[in-house]
Design an enzyme around this catalytic site. Structure first.
Site, PDB file in Angstrom:
ATOM      1  N   LEU A  83      45.925  71.063  -0.323  1.00  0.00           N
ATOM      2  CA  LEU A  83      44.758  71.931  -0.477  1.00  0.00           C
ATOM      3  C   LEU A  83      43.471  71.144  -0.689  1.00  0.00           C
ATOM      4  O   LEU A  83      42.383  71.721  -0.639  1.00  0.00           O
ATOM      5  CB  LEU A  83      44.966  72.872  -1.683  1.00  0.00           C
ATOM      6  CG  LEU A  83      46.335  73.552  -1.809  1.00  0.00           C
ATOM      7  CD1 LEU A  83      46.374  74.422  -3.063  1.00  0.00           C
ATOM      8  CD2 LEU A  83      46.653  74.371  -0.575  1.00  0.00           C
ATOM      9  N   TYR A 104      32.005  69.409   9.442  1.00  0.00           N
ATOM     10  CA  TYR A 104      33.099  69.948   8.620  1.00  0.00           C
ATOM     11  C   TYR A 104      34.234  70.445   9.514  1.00  0.00           C
ATOM     12  O   TYR A 104      35.410  70.144   9.283  1.00  0.00           O
ATOM     13  CB  TYR A 104      32.574  71.075   7.740  1.00  0.00           C
ATOM     14  CG  TYR A 104      33.644  71.774   6.923  1.00  0.00           C
ATOM     15  CD1 TYR A 104      34.336  71.092   5.930  1.00  0.00           C
ATOM     16  CD2 TYR A 104      33.960  73.111   7.154  1.00  0.00           C
ATOM     17  CE1 TYR A 104      35.322  71.721   5.182  1.00  0.00           C
ATOM     18  CE2 TYR A 104      34.939  73.750   6.417  1.00  0.00           C
ATOM     19  CZ  TYR A 104      35.618  73.059   5.434  1.00  0.00           C
ATOM     20  OH  TYR A 104      36.597  73.675   4.697  1.00  0.00           O
ATOM     21  N   LYS A 132      38.189  69.055   9.773  1.00  0.00           N
ATOM     22  CA  LYS A 132      39.348  69.918   9.569  1.00  0.00           C
ATOM     23  C   LYS A 132      40.252  69.912  10.806  1.00  0.00           C
ATOM     24  O   LYS A 132      41.483  69.905  10.684  1.00  0.00           O
ATOM     25  CB  LYS A 132      38.884  71.344   9.260  1.00  0.00           C
ATOM     26  CG  LYS A 132      38.402  71.538   7.826  1.00  0.00           C
ATOM     27  CD  LYS A 132      39.541  71.314   6.836  1.00  0.00           C
ATOM     28  CE  LYS A 132      39.156  71.693   5.426  1.00  0.00           C
ATOM     29  NZ  LYS A 132      40.262  71.459   4.463  1.00  0.00           N
ATOM     30  N   ASN A 181      36.763  82.873   4.655  1.00  0.00           N
ATOM     31  CA  ASN A 181      36.292  82.763   3.279  1.00  0.00           C
ATOM     32  C   ASN A 181      37.338  83.348   2.331  1.00  0.00           C
ATOM     33  O   ASN A 181      37.769  84.497   2.508  1.00  0.00           O
ATOM     34  CB  ASN A 181      34.982  83.523   3.105  1.00  0.00           C
ATOM     35  CG  ASN A 181      33.858  82.928   3.939  1.00  0.00           C
ATOM     36  OD1 ASN A 181      33.346  81.864   3.642  1.00  0.00           O
ATOM     37  ND2 ASN A 181      33.486  83.615   5.009  1.00  0.00           N
ATOM     38  N   HIS A 193      38.541 118.105 -37.256  1.00  0.00           N
ATOM     39  CA  HIS A 193      38.931 118.054 -38.666  1.00  0.00           C
ATOM     40  C   HIS A 193      39.979 119.132 -38.951  1.00  0.00           C
ATOM     41  O   HIS A 193      40.115 120.102 -38.181  1.00  0.00           O
ATOM     42  CB  HIS A 193      37.703 118.258 -39.552  1.00  0.00           C
ATOM     43  CG  HIS A 193      36.625 117.250 -39.323  1.00  0.00           C
ATOM     44  ND1 HIS A 193      36.853 115.896 -39.369  1.00  0.00           N
ATOM     45  CD2 HIS A 193      35.290 117.403 -39.042  1.00  0.00           C
ATOM     46  CE1 HIS A 193      35.727 115.257 -39.134  1.00  0.00           C
ATOM     47  NE2 HIS A 193      34.760 116.143 -38.924  1.00  0.00           N
ATOM     48  N   PRO A 194      40.743 119.000 -40.029  1.00  0.00           N
ATOM     49  CA  PRO A 194      41.767 119.997 -40.361  1.00  0.00           C
ATOM     50  C   PRO A 194      41.204 121.414 -40.387  1.00  0.00           C
ATOM     51  O   PRO A 194      40.141 121.670 -40.955  1.00  0.00           O
ATOM     52  CB  PRO A 194      42.253 119.551 -41.745  1.00  0.00           C
ATOM     53  CG  PRO A 194      42.037 118.082 -41.764  1.00  0.00           C
ATOM     54  CD  PRO A 194      40.758 117.873 -41.000  1.00  0.00           C
ATOM     55  N   GLY A 195      41.903 122.334 -39.726  1.00  0.00           N
ATOM     56  CA  GLY A 195      41.505 123.731 -39.694  1.00  0.00           C
ATOM     57  C   GLY A 195      40.450 124.078 -38.669  1.00  0.00           C
ATOM     58  O   GLY A 195      40.145 125.258 -38.457  1.00  0.00           O
ATOM     59  N   VAL A 196      39.882 123.095 -38.014  1.00  0.00           N
ATOM     60  CA  VAL A 196      38.802 123.323 -37.047  1.00  0.00           C
ATOM     61  C   VAL A 196      39.370 123.783 -35.702  1.00  0.00           C
ATOM     62  O   VAL A 196      40.391 123.263 -35.229  1.00  0.00           O
ATOM     63  CB  VAL A 196      37.965 122.041 -36.867  1.00  0.00           C
ATOM     64  CG1 VAL A 196      37.077 122.143 -35.627  1.00  0.00           C
ATOM     65  CG2 VAL A 196      37.114 121.785 -38.095  1.00  0.00           C
TER      66      VAL A 196
END
Length: 368
Positions: free
Chosen positions: A53, A103, A107, A132, A279-282
């Protein structure tokens, strides 16, 4: 099995080595710029497979193209010949090998050295003319426009586009590594050149637009369709450039006497995710929808979901808790509410099939 990886410290090399390291039966021998070409014969002598590589693509002088690309490949081929063994070798070439620049010529010459090795000895050689390549760990401001754009956009830096209509051909690093591993395992006999699929095509303008949408999604909460294809791997790449101090981002918490409500994520065509507390009871809700549907999941606490058909007056109630995960679904034409029936805070996850639109909320208050 011993595997030599040249260019092991580079972008493709790092990704490959991570995948190779998952196999405990493979010993990775790394060769990088700090090593000498003179070390190659000794390294090649003891390996069973080579991923070549290493290469040069940003030299100070064009002659470095040939020393770093073709000459290094020639030295590897000579070292393989000296062993008298068949040591399969993979070469990462480039689509530039088809072009008459320095290049590309270097190669192409590297490819010719491998082809000569094959013709003379029958040694297995596999050449990848890669377009790429993009993905995590690619160096920005070097030779990858995606790496540069991802880095700059994620770091609030400008990007430069000279021609927004210019087309890029791209392959993701995951597809490249998968193909490498397949070749190492199968050693195909009928191929010298290996293609990686899929190859994506995108213009520079389209690329930039998509990356900015990724960035903006943290504020809008509208996520792009990132589950498939090019957008999936591009999003994974973009995210990999976000600095650690920005791995998190804030959400808006809406609070009142009942509890809190937080929107987490929105999609373009599949609704949104949020959660609320009580919340509780809501009791929260007490409305119906004409088209909108929802899925509720109690994460913590105990809840009573009440339903009333707005025409027939039929009623229904469902009790669920965080101890036993269960989805409760709302149905158009049924008014619904949810009550916290425990002494602890109720936490409920919510998915709605459409994003909330203040102008057209599709929410009609109706007592359950």
């Amino acid at each position: 099995m011993k595997v030599l990886v040249t260019g092991a410290a580079g972008f493709i090399g790092k990704n490959l080595c991570v995948s190779l390291s998952r196999n405990t039966e493979i010993e990775i021998i790394r060769f990088s710029r700090q090593d000498s070409i003179g070390d190659l014969p000794g390294l090649v002598e003891k390996v069973d497979f080579i991923f070549h590589l290493a290469g040069v693509n940003r030299p100070k002088d064009d002659t470095e193209f040939f020393s770093g690309n073709s000459d290094l490949t020639e030295s590897l081929c000579q070292a393989i010949k000296l062993t008298g063994r068949n040591i399969p070798i993979v070469l990462t070439s480039s689509i530039q090998a088809e072009r008459p620049n320095a290049y590309g010529k270097s190669k192409l010459k590297a490819e010719m050295h491998l082809l000569s090795l094959y013709m003379e000895t029958g040694n297995n050689v596999y050449i990848y003319r890669l377009p790429n390549v993009f993905g995590k760990w690619c160096k920005p401001n070097y030779n990858s426009v995606i790496a540069t754009f991802c880095h700059n956009i994620s770091h609030n830096l400008p990007i430069q586009i000279n021609d927004s209509s210019a087309v890029l051909k791209l392959v993701h690093i995951g597809a490249v590594v998968t193909s490498f591993l397949d070749v190492m395992q199968s050693l195909p006999k009928d191929k010298l050149y290996i293609d990686v699929q899929p190859v994506y095509e995108v213009t520079l303008g389209e690329l930039a637009d998509q990356l900015y949408k990724f960035k903006e999604s943290r504020e809008s909460l509208v996520v792009e369709p990132v589950g498939d294809g090019f957008t999936r791997v591009l999003y994974a790449t973009y995210i990999s450039y976000i600095p650690p101090n920005e791995f998190n981002y804030p959400l808006t918490k809406n609070e009142d006497a009942r509890g809190s409500f937080v929107e987490m994520l929105k999609t373009k065509d599949s609704g949104q995710f949020s959660f609320f507390t009580a919340h509780p009871g809501v009791t929260r809700g007490g409305h119906y929808h004409h088209v909108k549907t929802e899925k509720f999941l109690v994460i913590k606490g105990q809840a009573r979901f009440g339903f009333r058909h707005i025409v027939t007056d039929e009623v229904c109630e469902i009790f669920t808790s965080g101890e036993q995960p269960e989805v409760v679904e709302t149905v158009p034409g049924w008014s619904h509410d949810v009550t916290n029936v425990s002494d602890d805070e109720l936490v409920v996850m919510l998915w709605a099939n459409e994003n909330f639109d203040k102008a057209r909320p599709d929410t009609v208050y109706f007592k359950v």
